[in-house]
Design a protein around this motif. Structure first.
Motif, mmCIF file in Angstrom:
data_model
loop_
_atom_site.group_PDB
_atom_site.id
_atom_site.type_symbol
_atom_site.label_atom_id
_atom_site.label_comp_id
_atom_site.label_asym_id
_atom_site.label_seq_id
_atom_site.Cartn_x
_atom_site.Cartn_y
_atom_site.Cartn_z
ATOM 1 N N LEU A 1 1.182 11.225 0.396
ATOM 2 C CA LEU A 1 0.856 9.968 1.079
ATOM 3 C C LEU A 1 0.523 10.253 2.539
ATOM 4 O O LEU A 1 1.326 10.846 3.257
ATOM 5 N N THR B 1 -3.456 5.299 3.238
ATOM 6 C CA THR B 1 -3.434 3.860 3.502
ATOM 7 C C THR B 1 -4.016 3.551 4.881
ATOM 8 O O THR B 1 -3.958 4.374 5.797
ATOM 9 N N HIS C 1 3.644 10.087 7.718
ATOM 10 C CA HIS C 1 3.467 8.796 8.390
ATOM 11 C C HIS C 1 2.771 9.026 9.736
ATOM 12 O O HIS C 1 3.314 9.684 10.623
ATOM 13 N N LYS D 1 0.823 -1.207 0.000
ATOM 14 C CA LYS D 1 0.000 0.000 0.000
ATOM 15 C C LYS D 1 0.867 1.271 0.000
ATOM 16 O O LYS D 1 0.647 2.185 -0.791
ATOM 17 N N THR D 2 1.846 1.307 0.892
ATOM 18 C CA THR D 2 2.725 2.480 0.970
ATOM 19 C C THR D 2 3.561 2.610 -0.294
ATOM 20 O O THR D 2 3.728 3.710 -0.842
ATOM 21 N N GLU D 3 4.062 1.495 -0.767
ATOM 22 C CA GLU D 3 4.890 1.508 -1.975
ATOM 23 C C GLU D 3 4.097 1.976 -3.186
ATOM 24 O O GLU D 3 4.650 2.577 -4.116
ATOM 25 N N GLU E 1 5.487 12.520 2.167
ATOM 26 C CA GLU E 1 5.015 11.402 2.980
ATOM 27 C C GLU E 1 4.702 11.864 4.402
ATOM 28 O O GLU E 1 5.551 12.457 5.065
ATOM 29 N N ASP F 1 -0.017 7.952 5.477
ATOM 30 C CA ASP F 1 0.237 6.529 5.676
ATOM 31 C C ASP F 1 -0.284 6.032 7.013
ATOM 32 O O ASP F 1 0.013 6.592 8.064
ATOM 33 N N GLU F 2 -1.084 4.963 6.972
ATOM 34 C CA GLU F 2 -1.631 4.283 8.151
ATOM 35 C C GLU F 2 -2.496 5.228 8.986
ATOM 36 O O GLU F 2 -2.288 5.406 10.184
#
Length: 283
Positions: A115, A159, A60, A41-43, A58, A117-118
């Protein structure tokens, strides 16, 4: 010019995934990607940025992350300290504002991929706190009295590992895609990207064992794509043949299983199954 994602040489994207990415880009909505940990997903966000030739930012998310940090943070403590020291910087409040990832994406000269992420790691209110900013692509800075608007709408990829349910209001604003775990044929294509030199007989034996292990009822943590790639790297380093991969006796655990099974409950599960198999044979 219409931007279209078709996957890259380093990332095997299924047809439904490329459709999802391009639909989100066309609709100018965030792409919410869910799936097991380790399914890429991250990639995906990095590969979308590379394929479209766009810069990437990004963000995170952690359990302590607040939505406001994505916009900006005002360091009032430093400003108070500097005022006590007579520092000239205190005259401009902008010296104490740290821009977050959304601000950086909004003020970028060209389009970027952002992104997040999570997102499910954060507090349940985190997605709701970003609703207006992601919808309108603007936010207000109270300390300076200015509104920051996106020069160009970024491609937002979010994600989630499904650790928490996300609010309905947030889901309505996203285009959703669930990355299913790759089937055997797709996994072969993924492995070919990373290990083009692997012998077909070794790969067939290894993947057969891998999928048998994944499908074992009662498994607490199923091994992911990233873990099978680690395992295959070890098998190649040891130069094991299909015969070497054969399990000894009634053992159900593959060679070097520590790359695949990451907790003692799952190892014990296979040990119990092997013990029961031995008892059956002994009767």
């Amino acid at each position: 010019m219409t931007m279209r994602f078709q996957g890259t040489e380093a990332y095997v994207a299924t047809e439904d995934l490329t459709v999802a990415v391009n639909a989100a880009v066309t609709l100018q909505r965030p792409l919410l990607v869910k799936g097991e940990p380790g399914t890429g997903k991250t990639e995906l966000a990095r590969q979308v940025a590379q394929a479209l030739g766009l810069p990437m930012l990004e963000w995170h998310v952690k359990s302590t992350t607040r939505a406001q940090q994505g916009l900006y943070e005002y360091d009032a403590v430093s400003r108070l300290r500097d005022s006590q020291l007579g520092d000239e910087r205190v005259k401009d409040v902008r010296n104490y504002i740290r821009k977050g990832k959304l601000w950086q994406a909004f003020e970028a000269e060209g389009r970027v991929v952002l992104l997040i992420d999570e997102i499910d790691k954060a507090d349940i209110e985190f997605p709701n706190d970003l609703l207006q900013e992601l919808d309108r692509m603007e936010f207000f800075v109270y300390e300076t009295g200015e509104t920051i608007r996106a020069r160009q709408r970024p491609i937002v990829i979010i994600t989630s590992n499904n650790e928490k349910e996300l609010p309905d209001a947030f889901l309505r604003r996203c285009f959703f895609h669930y990355i299913r775990f790759p089937d055997m044929e797709t996994m072969r294509r993924i492995v070919a990207v990373h290990f083009p030199q692997i012998k077909d007989a070794v790969l067939t034996t290894a993947l057969t064992q891998f999928y048998e292990l994944r499908e074992q009822p009662g498994l607490k943590k199923k091994p992911s794509t990233s873990e099978v790639l680690d395992w295959l790297k070890l098998l190649l380093a040891e130069d094991l043949s299909p015969e070497d991969l054969k399990r000894e006796g009634t053992s159900l655990l593959p060679k070097l299983h520590g790359a695949l099974l990451k907790n003692e409950q799952d190892v014990h599960l296979f040990e119990r199954l092997a013990f029961m198999a031995r008892r059956q044979q002994g009767r």
